[in-house]
Scaffold this active site. Sequence first.
Site, PDB file in Angstrom:
ATOM      1  N   GLU A  79       0.883  -1.173   0.000  1.00  0.00           N
ATOM      2  CA  GLU A  79       0.000   0.000   0.000  1.00  0.00           C
ATOM      3  C   GLU A  79       0.909   1.207   0.000  1.00  0.00           C
ATOM      4  OE1 GLU A  79      -1.454   3.237   0.868  1.00  0.00           O
ATOM      5  OE2 GLU A  79      -1.919   2.490   2.864  1.00  0.00           O
ATOM      6  N   CYS A 112      -2.367   8.710   2.934  1.00  0.00           N
ATOM      7  CA  CYS A 112      -2.171   8.230   1.563  1.00  0.00           C
ATOM      8  C   CYS A 112      -3.430   8.401   0.732  1.00  0.00           C
ATOM      9  CB  CYS A 112      -1.757   6.760   1.575  1.00  0.00           C
ATOM     10  SG  CYS A 112      -0.157   6.452   2.343  1.00  0.00           S
TER      11      CYS A 112
END
Length: 457
Positions: free
Chosen positions: A233, A267
């Site tokens: 990720e 993010c």
Amino acid sequence: MNKYAVVNPATGETLSTYPTASDADIVAAVDAAAAAYRDWSRTTTPDDRSALITKVAELHRERRQHLAEIIVREMGKPIGDALGEVDFSADIYQYYADHGPELLEDEPIDLAEGSEGSAVIRKSPMGVLIGIMPWNFPYYQVARFAGPNLMLGNTILLKHAAQCPESAAAIHEIFADAGFPVGAYTNIYATNEQVADIIADPRVQGVSLTGSERAGAAVAEQAGRHLKKVVLELGGSDPFIVLSTDDLDATVQMAVDARLDNSGQSCNGAKRFIVVDDLYDAFLEKFTAAMAEVSPSDPMGEGSGPLGPLSSSTAAENLEDQVSRAVVGGATIATGGTREGTFFSPTVLTGVAPGNDAYYEEFFGPVAQVFRVADEDAAVELANDTPFGLGSYLFTTDEQQAARVADRIEAGMVYVNCVLADSAELPFGGIKRSGSGRELGTLGIDEFVNKKMIRIA
């Protein structure tokens, strides 16, 4: 200077240091994880592991104030947000404790006509895993990796960010106090070289990393060399698309919330605001004013706002450099753009065009880019014109348009008319340079698993 240290970003004060693991410590940790996998994981049932994970959730709730204060010191998260992160982490563990046994039940296969007997898919653990976690969500990132994999019966080595050694130790303590045996979950203050050695160990079956593109590429290369499963990720530059709205003020507030979440260090935070032509001027005016009203504050102070310091002086300096280069490349600062130590003012950039470095970069801090587009097609084209593909946000009053545009957006997640709607049951992950694999929800327990087919004649 020790690699692992707590440096309060609000003050610059080094509060504590932790010794890096010796090579002997690493060998002992891998040995213990392998032994726990052979013994504990094979002698416990999903219900047994569910009870242990329930205790982990309970301990997070019991210790929430203590845990929250740790990450305020480590990475500057405002105390209200820190408490919310601990609560969300507890919810993730509870989700897997509640649903894990059901998710691990055998899946029957309908055999071809004329075949006799039966066949099932049985979900089994793979072995020892290593998780490499970032500083921006010290508890949540661990929870979404550890929860499903301990439920499966995998065992975990956890290498946390160098600036999060205190929270890393607190998590390790929770698993021990919950009753997990030695080796089931082990915190390691490892170096990058030691991590490479761990990935190479034949007893280690997979690696999960949340972090930068550079770190992801390095770990994926090491994992590929040793034929290990990897989940990544990485970064994101998520679009926030406004095509229509029946409440512009509410949409603007959600835009501010989505950009300033975790002081802009998320993010999947909204970073590129793409607004259709007839709403652009009003949106920009209101959005700029709302961003300008927010001031950074003491993250531990009473009534601290949504914006604290950035995680470190290096992070603040890098963000300042990005904004400066964006302006040199032709962008205009509508508000903000200033830094005082590690505190960075909420910033709005306009006029960012292809050819400007900022057009393709991720801004990890409270900096928003606002773009004007003619219509739906132009909005989708701009939204997809990025190397990233993590999350996305879409605002429209047209249900058919919502379905159509959501299908066209190149991202792992699409949120329609909402922000900050992450939940334990919703899978999380991206495509392109945002990584591969999924965490959370039913998909999160299906990454590091042996889906064993058993055919009985």
